[in-house]
Design a protein around this motif. Structure first.
Motif, PDB file in Angstrom:
ATOM      1  N   SER A   1     -34.954  52.763  10.694  1.00 29.16           N
ATOM      2  CA  SER A   1     -33.466  52.328  10.983  1.00 29.16           C
ATOM      3  C   SER A   1     -32.444  53.076  10.408  1.00 29.16           C
ATOM      4  O   SER A   1     -31.285  53.176  10.395  1.00 29.16           O
ATOM      5  CB  SER A   1     -33.254  51.090  10.255  1.00 29.16           C
ATOM      6  OG  SER A   1     -33.731  51.027   8.681  1.00 29.16           O
ATOM      7  N   GLY A   2     -32.858  54.278   9.530  1.00 29.23           N
ATOM      8  CA  GLY A   2     -31.937  55.267   9.060  1.00 29.23           C
ATOM      9  C   GLY A   2     -31.551  54.925   7.752  1.00 29.23           C
ATOM     10  O   GLY A   2     -30.423  55.645   7.239  1.00 29.23           O
ATOM     11  N   LEU A   3     -31.925  53.884   7.310  1.00 28.48           N
ATOM     12  CA  LEU A   3     -31.494  53.571   5.900  1.00 28.48           C
ATOM     13  C   LEU A   3     -32.080  54.580   4.703  1.00 28.48           C
ATOM     14  O   LEU A   3     -31.729  54.945   3.563  1.00 28.48           O
ATOM     15  CB  LEU A   3     -31.946  52.271   5.411  1.00 28.48           C
ATOM     16  CG  LEU A   3     -31.212  50.912   6.063  1.00 28.48           C
ATOM     17  CD1 LEU A   3     -31.881  49.652   5.603  1.00 28.48           C
ATOM     18  CD2 LEU A   3     -29.972  51.030   5.731  1.00 28.48           C
TER      19      LEU A   3
ATOM     20  N   PRO B   1     -20.029  42.872  13.698  1.00 28.66           N
ATOM     21  CA  PRO B   1     -20.509  44.171  13.845  1.00 28.66           C
ATOM     22  C   PRO B   1     -19.802  44.627  15.070  1.00 28.66           C
ATOM     23  O   PRO B   1     -19.476  45.706  15.329  1.00 28.66           O
ATOM     24  CB  PRO B   1     -22.023  44.049  14.435  1.00 28.66           C
ATOM     25  CG  PRO B   1     -22.439  42.712  13.835  1.00 28.66           C
ATOM     26  CD  PRO B   1     -21.031  41.797  13.594  1.00 28.66           C
TER      27      PRO B   1
ATOM     28  N   ALA C   1     -30.977  47.569  14.900  1.00 25.47           N
ATOM     29  CA  ALA C   1     -30.461  46.440  13.966  1.00 25.47           C
ATOM     30  C   ALA C   1     -31.546  46.163  13.125  1.00 25.47           C
ATOM     31  O   ALA C   1     -32.765  46.090  13.380  1.00 25.47           O
ATOM     32  CB  ALA C   1     -29.939  45.405  14.766  1.00 25.47           C
ATOM     33  N   GLN C   2     -31.388  45.425  11.990  1.00 27.29           N
ATOM     34  CA  GLN C   2     -32.408  45.225  10.912  1.00 27.29           C
ATOM     35  C   GLN C   2     -32.167  43.995  10.576  1.00 27.29           C
ATOM     36  O   GLN C   2     -31.092  43.557   9.924  1.00 27.29           O
ATOM     37  CB  GLN C   2     -32.504  46.221  10.074  1.00 27.29           C
ATOM     38  CG  GLN C   2     -33.712  46.065   9.078  1.00 27.29           C
ATOM     39  CD  GLN C   2     -33.988  47.262   7.997  1.00 27.29           C
ATOM     40  OE1 GLN C   2     -33.546  48.247   8.508  1.00 27.29           O
ATOM     41  NE2 GLN C   2     -34.803  47.133   7.068  1.00 27.29           N
TER      42      GLN C   2
ATOM     43  N   ARG D   1     -26.337  38.859  14.487  1.00 28.12           N
ATOM     44  CA  ARG D   1     -25.650  40.089  14.193  1.00 28.12           C
ATOM     45  C   ARG D   1     -26.008  41.298  14.787  1.00 28.12           C
ATOM     46  O   ARG D   1     -25.320  42.316  15.091  1.00 28.12           O
ATOM     47  CB  ARG D   1     -25.240  40.283  12.862  1.00 28.12           C
ATOM     48  CG  ARG D   1     -24.126  39.291  12.233  1.00 28.12           C
ATOM     49  CD  ARG D   1     -23.248  39.852  10.986  1.00 28.12           C
ATOM     50  NE  ARG D   1     -24.389  40.517  10.021  1.00 28.12           N
ATOM     51  CZ  ARG D   1     -24.921  39.813   9.067  1.00 28.12           C
ATOM     52  NH1 ARG D   1     -24.757  38.696   8.914  1.00 28.12           N
ATOM     53  NH2 ARG D   1     -25.869  40.522   8.414  1.00 28.12           N
TER      54      ARG D   1
ATOM     55  N   PRO E   1     -27.145  58.664  10.572  1.00 25.68           N
ATOM     56  CA  PRO E   1     -26.974  57.585   9.836  1.00 25.68           C
ATOM     57  C   PRO E   1     -27.209  56.191  10.533  1.00 25.68           C
ATOM     58  O   PRO E   1     -27.090  56.291  11.746  1.00 25.68           O
ATOM     59  CB  PRO E   1     -25.443  57.385   9.520  1.00 25.68           C
ATOM     60  CG  PRO E   1     -24.814  58.204  10.418  1.00 25.68           C
ATOM     61  CD  PRO E   1     -25.580  59.246  10.786  1.00 25.68           C
ATOM     62  N   THR E   2     -27.549  55.216   9.836  1.00 22.94           N
ATOM     63  CA  THR E   2     -27.937  53.668  10.480  1.00 22.94           C
ATOM     64  C   THR E   2     -26.747  53.495  11.396  1.00 22.94           C
ATOM     65  O   THR E   2     -27.311  53.065  12.460  1.00 22.94           O
ATOM     66  CB  THR E   2     -27.955  52.875   9.404  1.00 22.94           C
ATOM     67  OG1 THR E   2     -28.833  53.022   8.567  1.00 22.94           O
ATOM     68  CG2 THR E   2     -28.041  51.425   9.827  1.00 22.94           C
ATOM     69  N   GLU E   3     -25.676  53.523  11.108  1.00 25.55           N
ATOM     70  CA  GLU E   3     -24.407  53.006  12.110  1.00 25.55           C
ATOM     71  C   GLU E   3     -24.381  53.750  13.360  1.00 25.55           C
ATOM     72  O   GLU E   3     -24.118  53.324  14.142  1.00 25.55           O
ATOM     73  CB  GLU E   3     -23.211  52.784  11.353  1.00 25.55           C
ATOM     74  CG  GLU E   3     -22.626  54.427  10.701  1.00 25.55           C
ATOM     75  CD  GLU E   3     -23.279  54.446   9.355  1.00 25.55           C
ATOM     76  OE1 GLU E   3     -24.228  53.714   9.054  1.00 25.55           O
ATOM     77  OE2 GLU E   3     -22.491  55.008   8.486  1.00 25.55           O
TER      78      GLU E   3
ATOM     79  N   ASN F   1     -37.546  51.591   7.024  1.00 32.36           N
ATOM     80  CA  ASN F   1     -36.346  52.059   6.563  1.00 32.36           C
ATOM     81  C   ASN F   1     -35.881  53.465   7.116  1.00 32.36           C
ATOM     82  O   ASN F   1     -34.723  53.945   7.475  1.00 32.36           O
ATOM     83  CB  ASN F   1     -36.062  52.019   5.003  1.00 32.36           C
ATOM     84  CG  ASN F   1     -35.885  50.638   4.463  1.00 32.36           C
ATOM     85  OD1 ASN F   1     -35.749  49.746   5.291  1.00 32.36           O
ATOM     86  ND2 ASN F   1     -36.057  50.501   3.212  1.00 32.36           N
TER      87      ASN F   1
ATOM     88  N   VAL G   1     -28.724  37.752   4.989  1.00 33.78           N
ATOM     89  CA  VAL G   1     -27.463  38.728   4.603  1.00 33.78           C
ATOM     90  C   VAL G   1     -26.303  37.904   5.610  1.00 33.78           C
ATOM     91  O   VAL G   1     -26.492  38.080   6.776  1.00 33.78           O
ATOM     92  CB  VAL G   1     -27.574  40.153   4.843  1.00 33.78           C
ATOM     93  CG1 VAL G   1     -26.194  40.454   4.728  1.00 33.78           C
ATOM     94  CG2 VAL G   1     -28.326  40.707   3.935  1.00 33.78           C
TER      95      VAL G   1
ATOM     96  N   ARG H   1     -24.842  43.028  19.302  1.00 34.10           N
ATOM     97  CA  ARG H   1     -24.313  44.496  19.713  1.00 34.10           C
ATOM     98  C   ARG H   1     -25.369  44.764  21.148  1.00 34.10           C
ATOM     99  O   ARG H   1     -26.251  44.724  21.140  1.00 34.10           O
ATOM    100  CB  ARG H   1     -24.744  45.356  18.594  1.00 34.10           C
ATOM    101  CG  ARG H   1     -23.813  45.362  17.537  1.00 34.10           C
ATOM    102  CD  ARG H   1     -24.547  45.889  16.252  1.00 34.10           C
ATOM    103  NE  ARG H   1     -25.099  47.383  16.636  1.00 34.10           N
ATOM    104  CZ  ARG H   1     -25.598  48.092  15.801  1.00 34.10           C
ATOM    105  NH1 ARG H   1     -26.150  47.657  14.669  1.00 34.10           N
ATOM    106  NH2 ARG H   1     -26.155  49.310  16.183  1.00 34.10           N
TER     107      ARG H   1
ATOM    108  N   PHE I   1     -33.263  41.309   7.098  1.00 32.19           N
ATOM    109  CA  PHE I   1     -33.950  41.558   5.952  1.00 32.19           C
ATOM    110  C   PHE I   1     -34.699  40.561   5.484  1.00 32.19           C
ATOM    111  O   PHE I   1     -34.570  39.304   6.011  1.00 32.19           O
ATOM    112  CB  PHE I   1     -32.721  42.082   5.056  1.00 32.19           C
ATOM    113  CG  PHE I   1     -32.113  43.543   5.397  1.00 32.19           C
ATOM    114  CD1 PHE I   1     -32.775  44.366   4.800  1.00 32.19           C
ATOM    115  CD2 PHE I   1     -31.083  43.327   5.932  1.00 32.19           C
ATOM    116  CE1 PHE I   1     -32.123  45.798   5.018  1.00 32.19           C
ATOM    117  CE2 PHE I   1     -30.343  44.648   6.452  1.00 32.19           C
ATOM    118  CZ  PHE I   1     -31.072  45.827   5.767  1.00 32.19           C
TER     119      PHE I   1
END
Lengths: 294, 362
Positions: free
Chosen positions: B56-58, B105, B84-85, B152, B77-79, B53, B91, B156, B87
């Protein structure tokens, strides 16, 4: 495959049938009985057939006029309530904390209005909104806005709508919050990684999860506001004039004020049928939508 | 392209960490090369998801820096990271079709029209999702949903690294193998850095070129699967990887021999300078400890039980009362419970306080 038939199961259903028969069906039959007759007391009854119903459903008669006026008021009230409480409830649910001690604190505060007896809510607002000694009424008048719910129909409407919003938005918010809580954190994290905007998260993650509870919230709030009696009765008594006289208030006036038992019985039946019909439409729509989604 | 540098990175979930125990992730400095397939392996609570995390920047680390290709992204930040992550639980946006899920995305990043369509179809083809493009996400199986989650990330064009957080947990066993092979193929085809978190050693060893074993907030070893197997840098690695795990026995080591309960075990390397205060142990994997009839040399052991694992047999033995596991050769028949144990000297390692001691070469 044949399932074994056990007639003994009827014994389990019987108590319920008996209770429902004595508590609901028999009293309802009495009302049906009254609605097709006229009475002047002394247990003297005169057959009237569908006369009361004809009068009730004809807006040109005195009875029908009263009924339809009250019905439109009811529908307008329910519409206003839904338009305000549903978006407001969603907004409140979205801004509620998701973790920590604040969750419990917020839940308690939100549940408080739901725990107050309805006539107490009415009394609170009746005093709160008075223009002479009520904090709200006095303050609004001091701001230069003329406000007096006992004399001005608009003030009366604002008061009862505000009261209902104060009383019941919590219910919508709590239901929505329950829906939101069922969303795993991974969805929010994935949405951040996908670069989703706040609106996209609401539209694609939160709203779909709240969809079912929202339908229930709309149904509950519609039925409840459509049957509203206690609060406006305590605050305005249906006035000024007839401006806040809803069907339930009119029904009580008719039955217990004027002792027009036949007319009141016919009104009760029609009122009941309207509510049943709306419930049925709602139920059908909900099950249809569920079936479509799967 | 992304080379990931972790510089003195540490994280604590408590605001004012005092001792080592307050850190979920103890200070570490590591380099993750562009295009590598890494597996982060360790038991639950060892800090592997925390590390993921942070990358990934969470999560923002409480200390240290994260660099992507030399650029400091610690506070981004993540975006805003090209990462990409995927889980543990797939999701998928329920109300959208598979196509819309994959396009999501890109749409959020302002891509529209033909380029978007082409990219979505390309990635769908890569993941064998073309036939499902118009289906709603909610009706798909778990493995298809997990493919969409992955898609997803892949869709990108800016993504240089994909992080996986135990992605096969909810997948049926017979599909796990298939999905893992798919991941491996994608890794070869796309030149992406992939970091894969798991507590399953089979997943880690088959997926990754480099396995990073974590224990109690630390990276205890980073190496190729073979290195982890043959030269565990820590007794934890020895226990955690391999089934059954490495045998670890308390020993006295002097020169080129270890003494365990009165028996001498020869060592390939010399250990003249061992710290006197440390707890000294020797470790040997069951694969390098072979059972032989009594009197065949080696050290005498008492056989407690034989486990038939199908392809091989594992013996549970006792060496001076210390339990060990050993390999049983196919043609061995034992009389009674006395036997002897042959240890490969090159594969007997010495550990001081749990950490591998490099011996002097022969």
């Amino acid at each position: 495959m044949d399932k074994p038939v056990n007639q003994g199961a009827w014994l389990l259903v019987l108590p319920v049938l008996l209770i429902v028969a004595f508590s609901a069906i028999l009293p309802l039959m009495t009302v049906v009985n009254y609605s097709v007759q006229d009475t002047f007391g002394n247990n003297q009854f005169f057959w009237n057939g569908i006369g009361w119903y004809q009068e009730l459903l004809d807006p040109s008669t005195d009875l029908g006029g009263r009924f339809f006026d009250a019905l439109w008021r009811n529908l307008l009230f329910s519409l206003l309530i839904l338009l305000i409480e549903v978006p407001l409830g969603i907004a409140v649910a979205l801004s509620m904390p998701r973790h920590g001690w604040r969750v419990a604190a917020t839940l308690v505060v939100l549940a408080l209005p739901l725990l107050i007896p309805w006539n107490v809510v009415g009394t609170i607002w009746q005093i709160f909104a008075r223009e002479d000694i009520g904090l709200l009424g006095w303050a609004v008048n001091r701001l230069g806005i003329p406000y007096n719910y006992t004399a001005d129909p608009l003030s009366a409407w604002v008061t009862i709508v505000a009261m209902d919003v104060w009383h019941w938005t919590s219910l919508v918010a709590l239901l929505c919050y329950a829906g939101l809580r069922s969303i795993p954190d991974a969805f929010y994290q994935a949405a951040r990684i996908d670069g989703a905007s706040r609106w996209a998260i609401f539209r694609n993650i939160q709203l779909p999860k709240m969809h079912r509870v929202l339908l229930i919230a709309v149904l509950l709030r519609f039925m409840d506001s459509f049957m509203i009696y206690t609060e406006p009765f305590v605050v305005t008594g249906g006035g000024p004039g007839n401006s806040t006289t809803f069907v339930s208030i009119d029904l009580v006036k008719l039955a217990l004020g004027q002792f027009d038992l036949g007319k009141a019985a016919a009104l009760s039946i029609v009122y009941n049928l309207i509510i049943l019909a709306v419930c049925w439409v709602f139920y059908t729509v909900m099950t249809r939508m569920d079936a479509q989604r799967n | 392209m992304a080379r990931i540098d972790l510089q003195s990175l540490a994280h604590s979930y408590t605001p004012n960490p005092k001792g080592d125990d307050d850190y979920a992730l103890k200070p570490m400095t590591h380099v993750w090369e562009q295009g590598g397939a890494y597996a982060l392996l360790g038991p639950s609570g060892c800090g592997k998801t925390t590390l993921l995390n942070i990358i990934s920047g969470l999560l923002t680390p409480s200390e240290g820096r994260v660099l992507f290709d030399g650029r400091d992204v610690t506070a981004l930040p993540t975006e805003a990271r090209n990462i990409a992550q995927v889980f543990q639980f797939p999701v998928v946006y329920d109300t959208m079709t598979v196509y819309e899920n994959l396009a999501f995305p890109l749409r959020n990043r302002g891509l529209r029209g033909a380029p978007l369509d082409a990219r979505v179809r390309e990635i769908a083809a890569l993941l064998d999702l073309t036939a499902d493009l118009n289906r709603r996400g909610r009706n798909l199986t778990a493995d298809a949903k997990q493919k969409i989650s992955l898609g997803r990330g892949l869709v990108r064009p800016d993504v240089a690294a994909i992080l996986f957080d135990e992605p096969l947990t909810v997948i049926d066993p017979h599909l796990k193998w298939e999905l893992r092979s798919k991941l491996k193929a994608l890794h070869r085809a796309l030149d992406l850095t992939m970091i894969y978190v798991t507590h399953d050693q089979t997943e880690a060893l088959t997926f990754a070129d480099t396995v990073v074993v974590m224990h109690d907030g630390r990276v205890v070893q980073m190496g190729r699967p073979q290195e982890l197997f043959e030269r565990p840098a820590h007794v934890f690695v020895g226990h955690f990887i391999g089934s059954p795990g490495m045998n670890v026995l308390p020993a006295e080591v002097s020169g080129r021999a270890a003494r365990v309960g009165g028996h001498l075990i020869p060592l390939r390397r010399g250990y003249p300078a061992l710290d006197g205060g440390a707890k000294i142990e020797i470790g040997v994997r069951p694969e390098f400890a072979t059972l032989a009839p009594a009197g065949a040399g080696g050290v005498p052991v008492r056989v407690r039980r034989l486990d038939d694992l199908g392809r091989t047999r594992i013996a549970r033995v006792e060496l001076s009362g210390l339990p060990m596991a050993a390999t049983v050769p196919e043609d061995l028949t034992l009389a009674g419970d006395e036997a002897s144990l042959l240890l490969d000297p090159a594969m007997v390692h010495v550990y001081a306080d749990g950490t591998l001691v490099e011996g002097e070469a022969a």
